[in-house]
Design a protein around this motif. Structure first.
Motif, PDB file in Angstrom:
ATOM      1  N   LEU A 251      26.958   4.112 112.381  1.00  0.00           N
ATOM      2  CA  LEU A 251      28.331   3.993 111.941  1.00  0.00           C
ATOM      3  C   LEU A 251      29.033   4.915 110.767  1.00  0.00           C
ATOM      4  O   LEU A 251      30.116   5.407 110.729  1.00  0.00           O
TER       5      LEU A 251
ATOM      6  N   LEU B 299      30.065   4.586 117.215  1.00  0.00           N
ATOM      7  CA  LEU B 299      30.831   3.319 116.595  1.00  0.00           C
ATOM      8  C   LEU B 299      30.372   1.836 117.613  1.00  0.00           C
ATOM      9  O   LEU B 299      29.935   0.987 117.120  1.00  0.00           O
TER      10      LEU B 299
ATOM     11  N   ARG C 117      28.054  -1.245 116.237  1.00  0.00           N
ATOM     12  CA  ARG C 117      28.498  -2.407 116.243  1.00  0.00           C
ATOM     13  C   ARG C 117      27.501  -3.503 116.730  1.00  0.00           C
ATOM     14  O   ARG C 117      27.012  -4.365 116.462  1.00  0.00           O
TER      15      ARG C 117
ATOM     16  N   GLU D 283      29.072  -7.739 111.775  1.00  0.00           N
ATOM     17  CA  GLU D 283      29.245  -6.367 111.634  1.00  0.00           C
ATOM     18  C   GLU D 283      30.184  -5.898 110.619  1.00  0.00           C
ATOM     19  O   GLU D 283      29.893  -4.905 109.733  1.00  0.00           O
ATOM     20  N   ASP D 284      31.209  -6.682 110.238  1.00  0.00           N
ATOM     21  CA  ASP D 284      32.365  -6.288 109.510  1.00  0.00           C
ATOM     22  C   ASP D 284      31.885  -6.642 107.906  1.00  0.00           C
ATOM     23  O   ASP D 284      32.176  -5.676 106.852  1.00  0.00           O
TER      24      ASP D 284
ATOM     25  N   ALA E 244      29.506  -3.645 107.366  1.00  0.00           N
ATOM     26  CA  ALA E 244      29.979  -2.313 107.200  1.00  0.00           C
ATOM     27  C   ALA E 244      30.867  -2.106 105.810  1.00  0.00           C
ATOM     28  O   ALA E 244      31.303  -1.234 105.157  1.00  0.00           O
TER      29      ALA E 244
END
Lengths: 333, 263
Positions: free
Chosen positions: B42, B72, B76, B85-86, B89
């Motif tokens: 990431l 990326l 993910r 994932e969000d 991150a």
């Protein structure tokens, strides 16, 4: 093109061949274009056709690489990993389009280095639309939906352009552009249906990008300087105003589906014409941006020049290494 | 998303020198491993994304974006094994990230970026290559990713050769890049819990390959220590360098400004 194949015309044809020969070549060229045959790099072509194509392809290539900047502005801030991946892929596609188009221009004897110099020194232009800033995340969506949408409207007819390498490059470019447009639309849809703040962000972006997008089709037909000859040569197939109207007609129902409004109080369906009427475009703004007074002209070209200048030592190193390598190969051969 | 908003369980810092530490595989250890490798991918992807529009030549715009996209994609998949994932991150604080300090280092000039790519891609290629042959749940991912990473390594090696054996200026810049990042290379071989790998052997293979490329490029293998004053492995424990906080501030700002929004 089926007519006589000539060596690439680096030598001026009007001195090499007699006037009668030139006339014969010219009429064969005209006949080929009229019959919708493709002109290929080794075919004879008028100098003006060649220079018009180089200018147009270069401007198109320049637009792709300058166009990376407003979107790259959001790569590091993309709000989800999925959006980040889509945006990175899109900006990468634009670099790829730049590569195809510079290569297509090279088939006519231009060199990428020379074309880049012309961009950096302001002797060649790029699409003025990229002189507007991307102020919010929604601008990424508005660029995809409106700017790429306008570009597709302009470019689909170029897939049938009389010059083969350009037409073929455009087939590939248009496929990718249509994916770009869909992602822009889908991005805006997510915002429009999102929180009130997201909806407002989407509407604000459409409000700012709508009119500049309409200007992308160029000045009204009456004032367009290159149009007529390009139409005869089948480099251009439709007039600026025709394409602009087509774009407006496509966008109106899409804006409705998005739940967003287009910032034009005069926009309405005209039953008689079978098209949407729309308000007057502010051509003063268009000419002003074109002359260098847009919000980002200075910034875009400065960043481009800086990337090029700061990369000079890298390109020199690659060239020096390639030379050393070929010398080593010769020495051992 | 179940638990990502909570900082992940701390990575066990034990036995950094044995080279063989391998806690039993299970969800916590697997999560720790996926998080470490996912954060590497990431963060490096983000740094490479910063090059967009600034690369020295158009072909490199395409190549660097391609590598960033591969990474990326890996990130993910890996982060999704751990949670959303969000959320992982965008909603973790700096101290909860488990990436190597190497990958968060700023791009610098093109030579420094290439030095970072060389060090990391050789490591990642070895790591995924070995991982693919194990019975780890991460093996299928590693088997797929190793094909991408082989290209990343080739790209970095070719540029190391061009820059090292190019002009006097490029030679000097490449050497500076290699030297500057050398102290971040030791932490790559601190065992990651949940990955049953021979870290010592990997270190030897890495050193052999990197040495071969550097020497072929007419450059010198850096001589300094391979870790800073902090124990090697600091990044894996959530200790990062100052620029990383600003990188995250930029990356997370928009997402955090609209809590609960979907994009």
């Amino acid at each position: 093109m089926a007519t006589a194949h000539q060596p690439p015309s680096t030598a001026p044809h009007h001195t090499a061949a007699g006037a009668a020969d030139t006339a014969a070549l010219e009429s064969a060229f005209d006949a080929a274009v009229a019959a919708d045959e493709r002109i290929e790099p080794r075919d004879w072509m008028p100098d003006a056709y060649r220079s018009t194509l180089v200018r147009q392809m270069a401007q198109h290539a320049h637009s792709e690489i300058i166009g990376m900047q407003p979107e790259a502005n959001w790569i590091t801030r993309a709000p989800s990993l999925r959006r980040k991946a889509i945006l990175m892929a899109k900006v990468q596609d634009e670099a790829g389009h730049g590569l195809y188009l510079y290569s297509a221009a090279e088939t006519l004897g231009a060199s990428r280095d020379d074309l880049l110099d012309k961009l950096h020194s302001g002797r060649q232009k790029y699409s003025s639309i990229f002189n507007y800033p991307t102020l919010t995340w929604a601008d990424v969506g508005a660029i995809g939906w409106l700017v790429d949408g306008a570009a597709i409207t302009n470019q689909v007819p170029l897939c049938r352009c009389s010059y083969g390498p350009y037409a073929r490059a455009m087939v590939r470019v248009c496929k990718e552009e249509s994916f770009h447009q869909r992602q822009g639309y889908e991005l805006l849809l997510a915002l429009s249906r999102g929180t009130p703040a997201q909806h407002a962000m989407a509407q604000d972006a459409v409000d700012r990008w709508w009119w500049p997008s309409l200007m992308m089709f160029g000045p009204p037909d009456a004032e367009s300087s290159h149009s007529e000859q390009s139409m005869t040569w089948k480099i251009k197939r439709h007039s600026n105003d025709e394409l602009r109207q087509r774009f407006v007609d496509i966008c109106v129902p899409q804006a409705e589906s998005l739940g967003l409004t287009l910032p034009d109080p005069d926009l309405r369906w005209n039953e008689e014409r079978g098209h949407h009427d729309f308000g007057a475009i502010d051509w003063t703004e268009f000419w002003s941006v074109l002359k260098g007074n847009g919000p980002c002209n200075e910034q875009r070209i400065t960043q481009r020049r800086r990337a090029h200048e700061e990369g000079a030592w890298v390109r020199e190193a690659a060239a020096a290494y390639a030379t050393k390598n070929s010398e080593r190969k010769e020495a051992t051969a | 998303m179940t638990s990502a908003a909570v900082p992940p369980a701390p990575v066990t810092p034990a036995s950094p020198d044995t080279g063989t530490a391998s806690p039993t595989a299970g969800p916590p250890a697997l999560h720790a491993a996926a998080l470490a490798l996912g954060d590497d991918a990431l963060v490096l992807s983000h740094r490479l994304g910063e090059w967009a529009g600034h690369a020295p030549v158009l072909e490199e715009e395409v190549a660097l974006a391609n590598i960033a996209l591969d990474l990326l994609g890996q990130a993910r998949v890996l982060l999704s094994l751990v949670g959303d994932e969000d959320e992982l991150a965008y909603l973790r604080e700096e101290r909860a990230f488990r990436n190597l300090q190497l990958v968060e280092q700023p791009n610098g000039d093109f030579a420094r970026t290439i030095a970072r790519q060389l060090y990391f891609s050789v490591y990642q290629n070895l790591l995924y290559g070995h991982l693919a042959t194990t019975d780890s749940p991460l093996a299928p991912l590693a088997a797929k990713a190793v094909k991408e990473v082989a290209y990343h390594q080739d790209h970095a090696e070719q540029w190391t050769l061009r820059l090292g054996d190019g002009t006097a200026e490029s030679h000097e810049r490449m050497q500076r890049g290699l030297d500057a990042l050398w102290r971040f290379t030791g932490e790559m071989f601190q065992p990651v819990p949940g990955l049953d790998l021979d870290w010592q052997a990997m270190r030897e293979q890495w050193t052999a390959r990197v040495t071969e490329v550097i020497e072929k490029a007419t450059l010198g293998v850096p001589e300094g220590p391979q870790s800073g004053a902090w124990a090697a492995g600091a990044g894996r424990e959530g200790l990062h360098t100052e620029s990383f906080g600003r990188m995250l501030a930029e990356m997370q700002h928009l997402h955090r400004s609209h809590p609960g929004a979907s994009w």
